[in-house]
Design an enzyme around this catalytic site. Structure first.
Site, PDB file in Angstrom:
ATOM      1  N   CYS A  18      42.268  44.198  53.189  1.00  0.00           N
ATOM      2  CA  CYS A  18      43.487  43.392  53.041  1.00  0.00           C
ATOM      3  C   CYS A  18      43.170  41.911  53.215  1.00  0.00           C
ATOM      4  CB  CYS A  18      44.518  43.812  54.075  1.00  0.00           C
ATOM      5  SG  CYS A  18      45.037  45.506  53.891  1.00  0.00           S
ATOM      6  N   THR A  49      38.241  50.488  46.707  1.00  0.00           N
ATOM      7  CA  THR A  49      38.102  50.209  45.273  1.00  0.00           C
ATOM      8  C   THR A  49      37.293  48.949  44.978  1.00  0.00           C
ATOM      9  OG1 THR A  49      40.244  49.093  45.348  1.00  0.00           O
ATOM     10  CG2 THR A  49      40.230  51.387  44.615  1.00  0.00           C
TER      11      THR A  49
END
Length: 303
Positions: A129, A192
């Site tokens: 994040c 990812t």
């Protein structure tokens, strides 16, 4: 039947198969297809302090051998998870992994403290994040930030702590060693890879967010390589993910050093993928004289 049980970071799993965060929601839709109790565990939808609507659409794009997504952590917030989703999951006889994500170190620490008082079995800290206090750089892109956020979250919880690593780094082994040093009980990887698709008619990115996370079979060789490197660099257990779609993929990932595995994009193509992988692993073990998964973990023989 082989013994698929695994003790991972002090938590007992009946088998190593875990739907990855964001790919399985909270499992309610899949209960119509099979009992969740067949799974080893579930890593729930990424949970934030407050509810999030996620990114504007379009936020999913197909790619050759995979998909891009920029969903943006859409979820109902930690209070809804604990009050509504967690009690239901705890009735399913599976390990519940609470995936948490925050925009600041303080937010992640607060989230961990809240989840610490819940019935979740372990915490998975998403360090991919963006840290808003550091200009949007992801927590997991530098050893210092990864170590700092792991230390903060570790101080807020006694639950087993797994840190989910980003592959968008120069050296994932250095990041893994940094979080291990600050108290992580396990690491999961890979998250990812950053990717992009363009609509050549409009000359605009297909995703409204311009870029997104690439998952699916296309990333599998990268994931195997990184899991192998990390498993040989740290003493804590590794959960492998990234492009796993078959039992053979899962076994390959475990031979690279993973003790448990997560699967995501495969579930969108085939909702029964987790069950088929569990059954396929049993069959492979029986056919190859393997009585326990401990016999194959980390057994790859480099040239």
């Amino acid at each position: 039947m082989a013994d698929l049980r695994i003790n991972f970071a002090g938590v007992d799993f009946k088998n190593p198969v875990i739907p990855a965060s964001g790919a399985f929601g909270y499992g309610r839709e899949y209960e119509e297809l099979y009992p969740l109790s067949k799974l080893g565990g579930i890593s729930v939808k990424g949970t934030t302090l407050k509810p999030r609507n996620g990114n504007p659409a379009p936020r999913i794009a197909e790619t050759p051998a995979g998909m891009l997504n920029s969903v943006g952590l859409q979820n109902g917030g930690v209070e809804k998870f604990i009050e509504y989703e967690l009690p239901h999951l705890k009735k399913q006889d599976i390990v519940v992994v609470a995936n948490i994500a925050g925009a600041t170190m303080e937010e992640c620490k607060e989230l961990a403290a809240i989840v610490d008082k819940s019935d979740a079995d372990m915490i998975e800290l998403n360090i991919s994040c963006p840290n808003v206090k550091q200009g949007g750089a992801a927590f997991g892109t530098s050893c210092d930030m990864a170590a700092g956020i792991t230390k903060a979250v570790r101080s807020a919880t006694t639950k087993p702590l797994m840190v989910k690593l980003s592959p968008n780094v120069t050296s994932i082994t250095d990041i893994a060693k940094a979080v291990e040093a600050e108290g992580a009980d396990a690491v999961s990887l890979i998250n990812t890879l950053l990717g992009m698709r363009i609509d050549i008619k409009t000359r605009r990115p297909i995703l409204k967010n311009n870029v997104g996370g690439l998952s699916g079979p296309a990333v599998f060789p990268v994931a195997v390589r990184m899991v192998w490197q990390v498993a040989n660099a740290v003493k804590i257990p590794v959960c492998g993910m990234g492009g796993i779609a078959t039992a053979e993929d899962a076994i390959e990932m475990m031979m690279a050093g993973a003790q448990t595995i997560q699967l995501g994009a495969a579930i969108f193509k085939n909702p029964f993928a987790p069950i088929e992988i569990i059954d396929g692993m049993n069959k492979w073990c029986d056919e190859n004289g393997v009585k326990s998964l401990s016999e194959i973990i980390g057994t790859v023989k480099p040239w």
